[in-house]
Structures are given as structure tokens and as C-alpha cells.
Design an enzyme around this catalytic site. Structure first.
Site, PDB file in Angstrom:
ATOM      1  N   SER A  10      51.669 -20.853  21.090  1.00 51.01           N
ATOM      2  CA  SER A  10      53.105 -20.417  21.303  1.00 51.01           C
ATOM      3  C   SER A  10      52.984 -19.430  22.365  1.00 51.01           C
ATOM      4  CB  SER A  10      53.251 -19.125  20.379  1.00 51.01           C
ATOM      5  OG  SER A  10      53.632 -18.979  19.345  1.00 51.01           O
ATOM      6  N   ASP A  11      54.207 -19.573  23.262  1.00 53.28           N
ATOM      7  CA  ASP A  11      55.159 -17.837  23.871  1.00 53.28           C
ATOM      8  C   ASP A  11      54.849 -17.602  22.943  1.00 53.28           C
ATOM      9  OD1 ASP A  11      55.588 -16.729  26.203  1.00 53.28           O
ATOM     10  OD2 ASP A  11      56.950 -18.313  27.160  1.00 53.28           O
ATOM     11  N   TRP A  12      55.212 -15.886  23.260  1.00 55.74           N
ATOM     12  CA  TRP A  12      55.361 -14.411  22.847  1.00 55.74           C
ATOM     13  C   TRP A  12      56.882 -14.315  21.386  1.00 55.74           C
ATOM     14  CZ3 TRP A  12      50.960 -15.730  24.366  1.00 55.74           C
ATOM     15  CH2 TRP A  12      49.209 -14.928  23.897  1.00 55.74           C
TER      16      TRP A  12
END
Length: 757
Positions: free
Chosen positions: A231-233
Site C-alpha cells: 500500500s501507499d503509506w
């Protein structure tokens, strides 16, 4: 168990498997120490290593990181059109990761520059998916050739910063496939990035992290991706749903591994799916193990700075060079027999360069050489005045007066203008394409005092040029050049090397000329991609819209000629293009040959032409070379929503060879067979569709014959009635022909059932 052999997922407990699907902290994988699985570090790119000094504690400080080479961000490097050079940049980045024990560097970012106002355009490659994919693949292959992983991002449709954490990007299947997916697809199929990072946004209602169609059906099943998806953060909002969708890794951790354990025990996640996701994490550790086991490695700081230097040189695009004002004469340093020009350098950017974008990619460079530093190192004399401050505050009259006086005493003025970091960064979109007004005003004042002005731009995405261009004889678009931008600019400005950059992004005359502005940046939590496939030059060129500088444009100190253009069919729907490129000047330089495909008559609205091949050729003065560019079937295809697949129509296609999308040297034609795809005919197919289908055409002929024989009603043969007939689904024939129309429709369906068995 040997320390050198990692276990398979079969050796882990349920709890250990669950733990692998979340990070250990903000910058580390979660290891399983008892089973010999380390928690390697992963951290930001994409144009160099940004390893936070606080990373060991899992914290984030964007301005406090270990020194690393700052290469030109994609805004500049994309203008090189040089995949081999980009590969070298990737290799150097990997060597720095090895020194710092970073297993995966988070990049490159290949999202499309849908709108030049996008705040993150500085770290994306192009408005064109072919160029983006065929350039950024160099980073992936270069980094991974050294045993370090990359994270191709942000999958998918992260094309704005406004409301980026939750906005719903509403995009047609065709636009996704033709514009927003191809860069990812090409890199996945050709280079297999070890990881892919999903985007924050929703796509047609579903968050990317929870989108099974995106992460599994398309990415893994169609494209054959065999790495892991992270995932993106903060983009993972439901760990169970995301894991089921195909997300291997949540970053940073939410410390909810127990949710995955409970979900498996409750039957919400199958053990097999958890095994697949956890095994992917083990596989990633295995891929990076050798590089992460290298101790006491130190990269060559000077060698990497030279790679950054060459990358910066090839990133510079010369937009204007009236009266051959460039290159400048630096005097004895460059040419012992020449009388040096008296040079004024104006603009704070010359002393305090803007060399990278703002946000998560912010790098602490190993060294930083400004343009003024370079002049001093090379013994080139110039008078300097800052002219303005690097903020959005009003102009300082004292600075302006000093700049004008400095300009009056010079033979030529180099004005360093552009966008300060406060004007563009990750986290927000711009609201104008204009430079700060105080800089434009200063340019007007300086040009009134000295007509020999060269503007050197620093910006992460395009800015409007037309309103002030009359005040400059020369314009260099230098984008953001990384830590060696000063020497690179000096090399170009003083003629040690000819500029060779080409625009990867059109420069419009006005932001309101961009078709995405009708829906930018969206409303009420969604944004409609209403322009479809007509992004950037695909729109401007198709609809004859004037631009300031077209896609692919860039001047040189040399002149070139492209001749002997030919296209040869190599298969039913493939071709090879050849051309001879000649350097017709006395200057050694490089030219980029660009190949565009222009479809003929099509069943769908297609752009006038699309980039489908390019090659950069270095030629000595007077030298000629023959270039060859292969066009595969995809070069001619469009995504058909009818077939839910790529489709090549039979017919003639124009092959355009030139040096920009609007500077075409020659056009040749190639006739393709088409892929022969047909849709099953039904009562809802129009009479015209029946007539165009191989089986249907035979049945239409049988209907005509039966009409002549009196076995079926005879169809009308006047033009108006045939127009109505061809556009009608055959179940509507009774509207035109009464009871006889019903008989004809039934006859057609019966015959089709026989022929298509």
C-alpha cells in the site's frame, strides 16, 4: 535451519504469516526472527535514496536524511528520451541502497501527467504512456540488476493531489487501458518490478488497495506480475478486504495483525490466500538477501555525481535560440582565441538552485553545485544579482533595481527564473501555470535595459511561456536537474555540449486549453476523466489546438535531416520502420527520432496519432545513421469496450517519422490485415453490423436473394430507407417493413445459428 535458507510459508504459524503482511514500522518489513526472516528496510525514491536519519525508529523526517546522490527528478530525466542513460541512473541508485542496507527503493512513479497543474508532476514521467513506460523501465531494470528491489507506483490513476487520499477517479475502461495502465503494463511484462505500490484513490468506486480487479485480475492474472503489492503509506483501510484483493503488504503498520488471524479463523480469508500473500513477502526477502548481505560497501560519490551530471545535461530542453544567442562565449576558458562576452547572471535560482521537488522524495545531496559555483570553479567571470526572493512575497524594489543596473553593463544576461518550492509540491495541486508575477515583471525591466536575454527555467511541471517569451532571445527549460544541474547548465550554455532534450509534456498556451480542466480537480469526492483518451498532445493535435511548444519538441546547436523513411509489413499487424538521420551541421550532437502511428477510418474516436517508437541517435558533424524501429500489434490497437480486449482494425495506417508531434519529416503507409475479431450477432445487432460481419454478410446476401425470388419481402433500395435500415437492430425491422420485417429478422437469426455452429 541454515541461516542462508529462508523458510517457505509452510514453515510458519498462522500468526507469523499474518505478521508478514504488515510492516514492522514505517520503513521496515516485519521479519520473523525465529524463522530467519529479516525485517529489511524499504524507503523513498524515486530519483535517489531518501533514507531518513530517524528511520531506525520508524519515524519520518522529510528534511533529515542520509546523504545520497540527487539525480534529476522524472520531470527532467524524462526529457532525455534516453533509456540507456536512465538505466545507468538506476544502477547508481541501487549501489547507494546497498551501502545503506535498503532492500527496496520506492519508485519510479509512472502516473500520467493528466493535467500540468498536478502537484506531483515533477516525479512523474510524461503525458504519454508509451514514453513513460519505455523510459522508467530503465530505473527498474537498473536498480534490480544490482539485487535491490523497486516499487512501481502509484497503481493506478493517482493523477492529482487534491483529495488524493479518497477521491474517486471515474475513468472509462478504454481510457484506463490506453492511457493510465500501459506504462505499468509494459514495465511489469518486460522487467517484473519486485514490488508495486497501490495508489490512495478509488477507481470507479473502489479503493485501489481493496480492488481485486486491479490487483489480481489485471495485474497478476492478465499481465503475469509475480512480485508483491504494497500500500501507499496509509492507503490500506480494511486489511482483510485488501489481502483478499491481492495486497501483500500494509505500510506503515496499523498493528492489527490479529485482524488477519481472526479473519482466517472465521473463514473471511482462505488459508490459501493468506499463504499466497505471505509467501510473496518471503520471496521478496529472498530476492534482496544477496545485496543486503554485502558488508562495508561504499559507492563512488564522484562517479555517481558524474552520472547525475550527464543525466542533467540530457534533461535540458532548448525552447528558443533567436539570433543563435546560445552558446555563449566564455572567453579563454573555452576558446583561447575568442574575446569573452561580459555576462550578467540574474535570479536567485542561479545561487540557490531548485534541484528537486517537495515532499516524500526530498533528498539530502552528497554535494550541491550551483550555476554560480560552477562559474567560479571554471574561472568564468560574471556579475550576479539575485533580483528576487524564492518565496511568494511581493517584489523587493531594491533587488529589482540592482538587477536592472547589472543587466545594463552586460553583453548578455542569463536570467534564472521559475517556481519556488512553495508553488509546487506533493500534497497540493497548483492553481496557475504562471510564474510568480514579480519574476515576469523583473524580466520585462531587464529586457528593457538589455535586449540579449536568455531565460533559464527551474520548474517541476510546465509553466506558461508565451506571455513573456518576447523578452527573451533564448529559453532553456531545465526543469529540476538534481545536484549537478549547475555544471550541466554551464556545459550547455557555453557550448561544451549541444542540448538534446525533448519535451515529455506539451506546453499549452493557456491552462484552459487543456481538456481535463472541464473536470479538474473534481467535486463532491469524485473526478470524472471526461476527456477519455484525449490527454495532452492526443487532444491538442487531434483537434488542431494551438500550443506554445508541442510534445517531443527541443532545439539543438546542430541541424539534422531525416530521409529515406520506409515502413515494411512484418506480420499481419506488425511493421518495421527505417529512416536515415544525418547531422547536417559542424556540431556533434544527438537527435531523437520519433515514430507516431495515425489510424485511418476507425469504429471509435481515436487520436490523430500516438507515439509508438523512438530512438536517440548521437551523430558527429556530417555523420549519418540508419535507425530501425519495430512496431508490434499493440502499436496499432485500441482498447475495444465491445470486445473487452485490444483490437486492430483492418486497413491503412500512416506511419509518421519526425522530431516532435508537430514536426513530421515524412509519412508512409502500411496496410494491416486486422485481428479478425467479431462479436456474436444477435437480434440487437444492426442490419449494418450484420452486413459488416463475415458470417452476417452471407446472410444479408441470402436475404437479398430471397427477396428477389419472392421468398421474403424485398428490402427497400432507396438511399434514405437504406440509411434507416442499416442503423436498426434487426428486431426493429417490423417498424420499417411490418410483418415482413419480422420474417426477415427470424430468417437471419435462424441462418446465423446454422452458420456459427
Amino acid at each position: 535451519m541454515s541461516e542462508a535458507i529462508y523458510p517457505s510459508v509452510k514453515d510458519l504459524t498462522l500468526e507469523e504469516k499474518a505478521s508478514l503482511t504488515s510492516g514492522g514500522d514505517a520503513w521496515h518489513l516485519q521479519g520473523v526472527e525465529s524463522k530467519g526472516i529479516p525485517g529489511y528496510m524499504i524507503t523513498d525514491g524515486p530519483h535517489g535514496l531518501r533514507k531518513s536519519l530517524a528511520s531506525s525508529a520508524g519515524e519520518t523526517d522529510l528534511d533529515d536524511s542520509v546523504p545520497a546522490t540527487c539525480f534529476p527528478p522524472a520531470a527532467g530525466l524524462s526529457s532525455s528520451w534516453n533509456p540507456e542513460l536512465i538505466h545507468k541512473v538506476g544502477e547508481a541508485m541501487a549501489e547507494e541502497c546497498i551501502q545503506e542496507k535498503v532492500a527496496v527503493i520506492l519508485g519510479p512513479g509512472v502516473n500520467i501527467k493528466r493535467n500540468p497543474l498536478g502537484g506531483r508532476c515533477f516525479e512523474y514521467w510524461s503525458e504519454d504512456p508509451y514514453l513513460a513506460g519505455h523510459e522508467a523501465i530503465g530505473i527498474v531494470e537498473g536498480v534490480q540488476s544490482k539485487g535491490v528491489g523497486t516499487s512501481l507506483k502509484h497503481f493506478a490513476a493517482n493523477n492529482q493531489e487534491t483529495d488524493r487520499l479518497r477521491v474517486d477517479a471515474r475513468i472509462s475502461p478504454r481510457a484506463l487501458r490506453e492511457i493510465y495502465f500501459p506504462a505499468f503494463e509494459h514495465i511489469v511484462k518486460k522487467a517484473q518490478p519486485w514490488t508495486i505500490m497501490c495508489s490512495y484513490n478509488r477507481i470507479n468506486g473502489v479503493h485501489s488497495a481493496q480492488n481485486h480487479w486491479l490487483l489480481t485480475d489485471v495485474l497478476r492474472d492478465e499481465w503475469g506480475f509475480d512480485g508483491i503489492v504494497m500500500s501507499d503509506w496509509g492507503a490500506d483501510h480494511d486489511r482483510g478486504a485488501s489481502l483478499n484483493a491481492g495486497l501483500n503488504l500494509e505500510m506503515p503498520p496499523s498493528y492489527t495483525d490479529d485482524q488477519i488471524v481472526y479473519a482466517v479463523r472465521d473463514g473471511l480469508i482462505t488459508p490459501a490466500q493468506l499463504d499466497r500473500m505471505a509467501q510473496g513477502m518471503i520471496d521478496l526477502v529472498n530476492k534482496t538477501r544477496a545485496a543486503m548481505s554485502i558488508d562495508n560497501y561504499r559507492f563512488d560519490v564522484d562517479a555517481h555525481d558524474e552520472v547525475a551530471h550527464q543525466a542533467a545535461i540530457e534533461s535540458i530542453v532548448m525552447l528558443k535560440n533567436d539570433d543563435a544567442i546560445l552558446p555563449l562565449n566564455a572567453g579563454p576558458v573555452a576558446n583561447p582565441s575568442a574575446t569573452p562576452q561580459k555576462i550578467a547572471v540574474i535570479g536567485e535560482f542561479a545561487r540557490t538552485p531548485r534541484y528537486q521537488g517537495g515532499g516524500s522524495s526530498h533528498i539530502t545531496p552528497t554535494k550541491m553545485t550551483s550555476f554560480l559555483d560552477t562559474l567560479a570553479e571554471r574561472g568564468i567571470k560574471a556579475d550576479f544579482a539575485p533580483g528576487f526572493t524564492l518565496d511568494l512575497e511581493p517584489a523587493d524594489p531594491a533587488l529589482e533595481s540592482e538587477a536592472v543596473e547589472t543587466a545594463k553593463n552586460a553583453d548578455v544576461v542569463l536570467m534564472f527564473l521559475g517556481l519556488p518550492e512553495t508553488a509546487e509540491s506533493e500534497g497540493f495541486d497548483r492553481d496557475t501555470l504562471d510564474m510568480p508575477a514579480k519574476q515576469i515583471t523583473l524580466l520585462e525591466q531587464v529586457a528593457a535595459a538589455n535586449q540579449n536575454v536568455v531565460v533559464v527555467l527551474s520548474n517541476g511541471s510546465v509553466i506558461t511561456v508565451a506571455p513573456w517569451a518576447k523578452n527573451a532571445k533564448g529559453i532553456l527549460e531545465s526543469w529540476l536537474l538534481g545536484q549537478s544541474g549547475g555544471p550541466a547548465l554551464a556545459d550547455v550554455i557555453f557550448g561544451q555540449v549541444s542540448p538534446s532534450g525533448k519535451l515529455a509534456q506539451s506546453i499549452p498556451l493557456d491552462i484552459n486549453d487543456d481538456p481535463s480542466m472541464l473536470n479538474w480537480p473534481g467535486e463532491e469526492g469524485h473526478v470524472d476523466y471526461g476527456e477519455g483518451v484525449f490527454v495532452g498532445y492526443r487532444y491538442y493535435d487531434t483537434y488542431g489546438k494551438a500550443v506554445d511548444y508541442p510534445f517531443g519538441y527541443g532545439l539543438s546547436y546542430a541541424t539534422f535531416e531525416i530521409a529515406d523513411v520506409a515502413a515494411a509489413k512484418t506480420g499481419a499487424n506488425t511493421a518495421t520502420v527505417t529512416a536515415t538521420v544525418t547531422n547536417t551541421s559542424d556540431v556533434d550532437a544527438a537527435e531523437t527520432v520519433q515514430v507516431y502511428v495515425a489510424p485511418g477510418k476507425a469504429d471509435v474516436a481515436r487520436p490523430k496519432h500516438e507515439l509508438k517508437g523512438f530512438t536517440k541517435v548521437f551523430l558527429k558533424a556530417g555523420e549519418s545513421k540508419t535507425v530501425t524501429i519495430d512496431l508490434d500489434e499493440r502499436a496499432f490497437a485500441y482498447w475495444s469496450e465491445k470486445y473487452n480486449d485490444w483490437h486492430v482494425e483492418a486497413g491503412e495506417y500512416a506511419i509518421e517519422v519526425g522530431v516532435s508531434s508537430r514536426d513530421i519529416a515524412d509519412t508512409v503507409a502500411v496496410a494491416l490485415d486486422g485481428d479478425g475479431k467479431t462479436q456474436p450477432l444477435t437480434e440487437w445487432s444492426t442490419y449494418g453490423e450484420w452486413e459488416a460481419d463475415p458470417f452476417g454478410a452471407k446472410i444479408v446476401a441470402a436475404v437479398a436473394a430471397a427477396g428477389e425470388a419472392g421468398e421474403l419481402p424485398k428490402l427497400p433500395d432507396n438511399a434514405m430507407m437504406r440509411m434507416f435500415l442499416n442503423s436498426m437492430p434487426i428486431n426493429s425491422l417490423p417498424t420499417l417493413l411490418g410483418e415482413g420485417g419480422k420474417k426477415i429478422a427470424q430468417f437471419m437469426l435462424d441462418e446465423y445459428a446454422k452458420l456459427s455452429k
